[in-house]
Enzyme design. Structure first.
Site, PDB file in Angstrom:
ATOM      1  N   LYS A 185       0.842  -1.201   0.000  1.00 57.80           N
ATOM      2  CA  LYS A 185       0.000   0.000   0.000  1.00 57.80           C
ATOM      3  C   LYS A 185       0.877   1.251   0.000  1.00 57.80           C
ATOM      4  O   LYS A 185       1.985   1.235   0.516  1.00 57.80           O
ATOM      5  CB  LYS A 185      -0.880   0.000   1.264  1.00 57.80           C
ATOM      6  N   THR A 219      -7.162   9.028   9.453  1.00 54.85           N
ATOM      7  CA  THR A 219      -6.794   7.814   8.709  1.00 54.85           C
ATOM      8  C   THR A 219      -6.553   6.640   9.666  1.00 54.85           C
ATOM      9  O   THR A 219      -5.845   5.706   9.334  1.00 54.85           O
ATOM     10  CB  THR A 219      -5.524   8.058   7.864  1.00 54.85           C
ATOM     11  N   GLY A 221      -6.954   3.283  11.111  1.00 58.28           N
ATOM     12  CA  GLY A 221      -7.585   2.033  10.676  1.00 58.28           C
ATOM     13  C   GLY A 221      -7.654   1.824   9.177  1.00 58.28           C
ATOM     14  O   GLY A 221      -8.327   0.904   8.702  1.00 58.28           O
ATOM     15  N   THR A 222      -6.924   2.642   8.408  1.00 61.49           N
ATOM     16  CA  THR A 222      -6.996   2.478   6.942  1.00 61.49           C
ATOM     17  C   THR A 222      -6.475   1.103   6.509  1.00 61.49           C
ATOM     18  O   THR A 222      -7.073   0.450   5.664  1.00 61.49           O
ATOM     19  CB  THR A 222      -6.197   3.563   6.188  1.00 61.49           C
ATOM     20  N   GLY A 223      -5.359   0.690   7.110  1.00 63.93           N
ATOM     21  CA  GLY A 223      -4.757  -0.593   6.702  1.00 63.93           C
ATOM     22  C   GLY A 223      -5.663  -1.763   7.050  1.00 63.93           C
ATOM     23  O   GLY A 223      -5.839  -2.691   6.242  1.00 63.93           O
ATOM     24  N   CYS A 224      -6.251  -1.736   8.243  1.00 63.32           N
ATOM     25  CA  CYS A 224      -7.149  -2.820   8.675  1.00 63.32           C
ATOM     26  C   CYS A 224      -8.342  -2.902   7.724  1.00 63.32           C
ATOM     27  O   CYS A 224      -8.744  -3.984   7.278  1.00 63.32           O
ATOM     28  CB  CYS A 224      -7.686  -2.575  10.087  1.00 63.32           C
TER      29      CYS A 224
HETATM   30  N1  LIG Z   1      -4.279  10.347   2.685  1.00 60.25           N
HETATM   31  C1  LIG Z   1      -4.765   9.330   1.946  1.00 60.25           C
HETATM   32  N2  LIG Z   1      -5.594   9.593   0.905  1.00 60.25           N
HETATM   33  C2  LIG Z   1      -6.079   8.571   0.157  1.00 60.25           C
HETATM   34  N3  LIG Z   1      -5.792   7.279   0.362  1.00 60.25           N
HETATM   35  C3  LIG Z   1      -4.966   6.966   1.377  1.00 60.25           C
HETATM   36  C4  LIG Z   1      -4.410   7.963   2.235  1.00 60.25           C
HETATM   37  N4  LIG Z   1      -3.647   7.346   3.177  1.00 60.25           N
HETATM   38  C5  LIG Z   1      -3.734   6.025   2.924  1.00 60.25           C
HETATM   39  N5  LIG Z   1      -4.517   5.783   1.836  1.00 60.25           N
HETATM   40  C6  LIG Z   1      -4.895   4.470   1.295  1.00 60.25           C
HETATM   41  O1  LIG Z   1      -5.309   3.693   2.409  1.00 60.25           O
HETATM   42  C7  LIG Z   1      -4.884   2.343   2.269  1.00 60.25           C
HETATM   43  C8  LIG Z   1      -3.981   1.982   3.442  1.00 60.25           C
HETATM   44  O2  LIG Z   1      -2.713   2.540   3.185  1.00 60.25           O
HETATM   45  P1  LIG Z   1      -1.554   2.766   4.202  1.00 60.25           P
HETATM   46  O3  LIG Z   1      -0.291   2.674   3.427  1.00 60.25           O
HETATM   47  O4  LIG Z   1      -1.826   4.052   4.938  1.00 60.25           O
HETATM   48  O5  LIG Z   1      -1.739   1.535   5.173  1.00 60.25           O
HETATM   49  P2  LIG Z   1      -1.342   1.338   6.672  1.00 60.25           P
HETATM   50  O6  LIG Z   1      -0.161   2.184   6.993  1.00 60.25           O
HETATM   51  O7  LIG Z   1      -1.229  -0.128   6.862  1.00 60.25           O
HETATM   52  O8  LIG Z   1      -2.580   1.866   7.465  1.00 60.25           O
HETATM   53  P3  LIG Z   1      -2.628   2.108   9.044  1.00 60.25           P
HETATM   54  O9  LIG Z   1      -2.275   3.563   9.141  1.00 60.25           O
HETATM   55  O10 LIG Z   1      -4.030   1.811   9.391  1.00 60.25           O
HETATM   56  O11 LIG Z   1      -1.614   1.216   9.689  1.00 60.25           O
HETATM   57  C9  LIG Z   1      -4.214   2.281   0.903  1.00 60.25           C
HETATM   58  O12 LIG Z   1      -5.165   1.885  -0.058  1.00 60.25           O
HETATM   59  C10 LIG Z   1      -3.736   3.708   0.669  1.00 60.25           C
HETATM   60  O13 LIG Z   1      -3.591   4.000  -0.689  1.00 60.25           O
HETATM   61  C1  LIG Z   2      -6.088  -3.370  17.503  1.00 57.04           C
HETATM   62  C2  LIG Z   2      -5.376  -2.602  16.462  1.00 57.04           C
HETATM   63  N1  LIG Z   2      -5.018  -3.236  15.313  1.00 57.04           N
HETATM   64  C3  LIG Z   2      -4.386  -2.556  14.332  1.00 57.04           C
HETATM   65  C4  LIG Z   2      -4.084  -1.218  14.475  1.00 57.04           C
HETATM   66  C5  LIG Z   2      -3.323  -0.477  13.381  1.00 57.04           C
HETATM   67  O1  LIG Z   2      -4.081   0.499  12.805  1.00 57.04           O
HETATM   68  C6  LIG Z   2      -4.476  -0.586  15.681  1.00 57.04           C
HETATM   69  N2  LIG Z   2      -4.241   0.732  15.888  1.00 57.04           N
HETATM   70  N3  LIG Z   2      -5.114  -1.305  16.634  1.00 57.04           N
END
Ligand SMILES: Nc1ncnc2c1ncn2[C@@H]1O[C@H](COP(=O)(O)OP(=O)(O)OP(=O)(O)O)[C@@H](O)[C@H]1O
Ligand SMILES: Cc1ncc(CO)c(N)n1
Length: 287
Positions: A185, A219, A221-224
């Site tokens: 991502k 943002t 929880g975006t990855g989850c």
């Molecule tokens: N500011 C943003 N605008 C649009 N899309 C975004 C933005 N930030 C993240 N994304 C999208 O959100 C999804 C998760 O990306 P990211 O690389 O932030 O994951 P992550 O770091 O695992 O998330 P988390 O912050 O929850 O751990 C991807 O599809 C990414 O393209």
């Molecule tokens: C429980 C849990 N899983 C994953 C993340 C990462 O976003 C978080 N902040 N908390």
């Protein structure tokens, strides 16, 4: 008339299981996953690996489950409810990873999406550093798809990722380490400017999904949410590129319409994708 859960052509309900930590704030972890499954018409199940006390400002405390407690939850689900897809999130440490790998292998769960969660936004550790070896050697080879962000891909491969060519190289490495497909991502990749680009390496081919970078701090929880949508897609019978496309559309809507609640990093909007789809349906029915 009673509302009906979406059914497959053969009449069975699609089911997905998340193996992750609980986020009391509701934006990430188990809560994000179950909301996403529900919105995508998939029956959601969970095995809790840890209870976290967190909100939009950060993680206050983490209470891990024992590996045994995780294994028993997985056994209860697996013996009765046959998930069509499984995703992992926060796994705490090596004992839980080993328990998950054992159960995934013994139930033969093939649609496994691994989100290799390592650190929360505020810097709290969600995976102990000594668990990396178990993650790489035991779980990664069972993945149909692994969905690291850039720092996680760097940790897993040991290489620095600055350019898209680096990202492609890291994806090839992760497949060589045993993952079926790799979605790296692009939320953390500042080099792509005002767009975010997600990369998928599947079946020897690279695909890219681009969307405008939203200028927001909401943002959490975006990855989850992304990996849960991908797992829901696989549970519904989509192939990996189709499920990655769905995941990008789902997270794009969830970030663009993010919820301004709490005073820190607010959660994404798990209703947004479904609400947009319903608006489109409605406007079609007017013409
Ligand atoms: N500011 C943003 N605008 C649009 N899309 C975004 C933005 N930030 C993240 N994304 C999208 O959100 C999804 C998760 O990306 P990211 O690389 O932030 O994951 P992550 O770091 O695992 O998330 P988390 O912050 O929850 O751990 C991807 O599809 C990414 O393209
Ligand atoms: C429980 C849990 N899983 C994953 C993340 C990462 O976003 C978080 N902040 N908390």
């Amino acid at each position: 008339m009673k509302a009906q859960a979406p059914k497959r052509d053969d009449g069975t309900v699609r089911k997905a299981l998340t193996i992750a930590g609980s986020d009391s704030g509701g934006g990430a972890g188990i809560q994000a996953d179950l909301k996403t499954f529900q919105e995508l018409g998939v029956y959601g199940m969970s095995a809790v690996t840890a209870v976290t006390a967190q909100n939009t400002l950060g993680v206050r405390a983490v209470y891990p489950m024992t590996a045994d407690a995780v294994a028993v939850q997985l056994g209860a689900v697996g013996d009765d409810l046959a998930p069509d897809a499984v995703k992992t999130g926060m796994l705490v440490g090596a004992p839980i990873i080993d328990a998950v790998a054992d159960q995934v292998a013994s139930f033969g769960w093939r649609n496994l999406v691994i989100d290799p969660v390592m650190i929360a936004k505020g810097g709290s550790e969600l995976l102990r550093q000594d668990a990396l070896r178990s993650l790489k050697e035991r779980l990664l080879p069972l993945a149909r798809v692994i969905t690291p962000n850039i720092p996680e891909a760097e940790t897993l491969t040991g290489m620095k990722i600055a350019t898209m060519a680096d990202r492609e190289k890291a994806a090839r490495l992760l497949v060589a380490m045993g993952a079926g497909s790799v979605a790296i991502k692009g939320g953390h990749d500042e080099s792509t400017g005002d767009v975010t680009v997600d990369l998928l390496y599947d079946d020897g081919r690279f695909r890219y999904w681009e969307s405008p970078r939203v200028d927001t701090r909401h943002t959490h929880g975006t990855g989850c949410t992304y990996s849960a949508a991908l797992a829901a897609g696989l549970a519904a019978g989509l192939n990996v590129p189709e499920a990655a496309e769905l995941a990008k559309s789902f997270i794009r809507a969830a970030i663009e319409d993010s919820l301004d609640i709490g005073s820190g990093h607010g959660p994404t909007n798990h209703w947004a994708y479904g609400r947009r789809a319903r608006r489109l349906d409605h406007s079609k029915s007017l013409h």
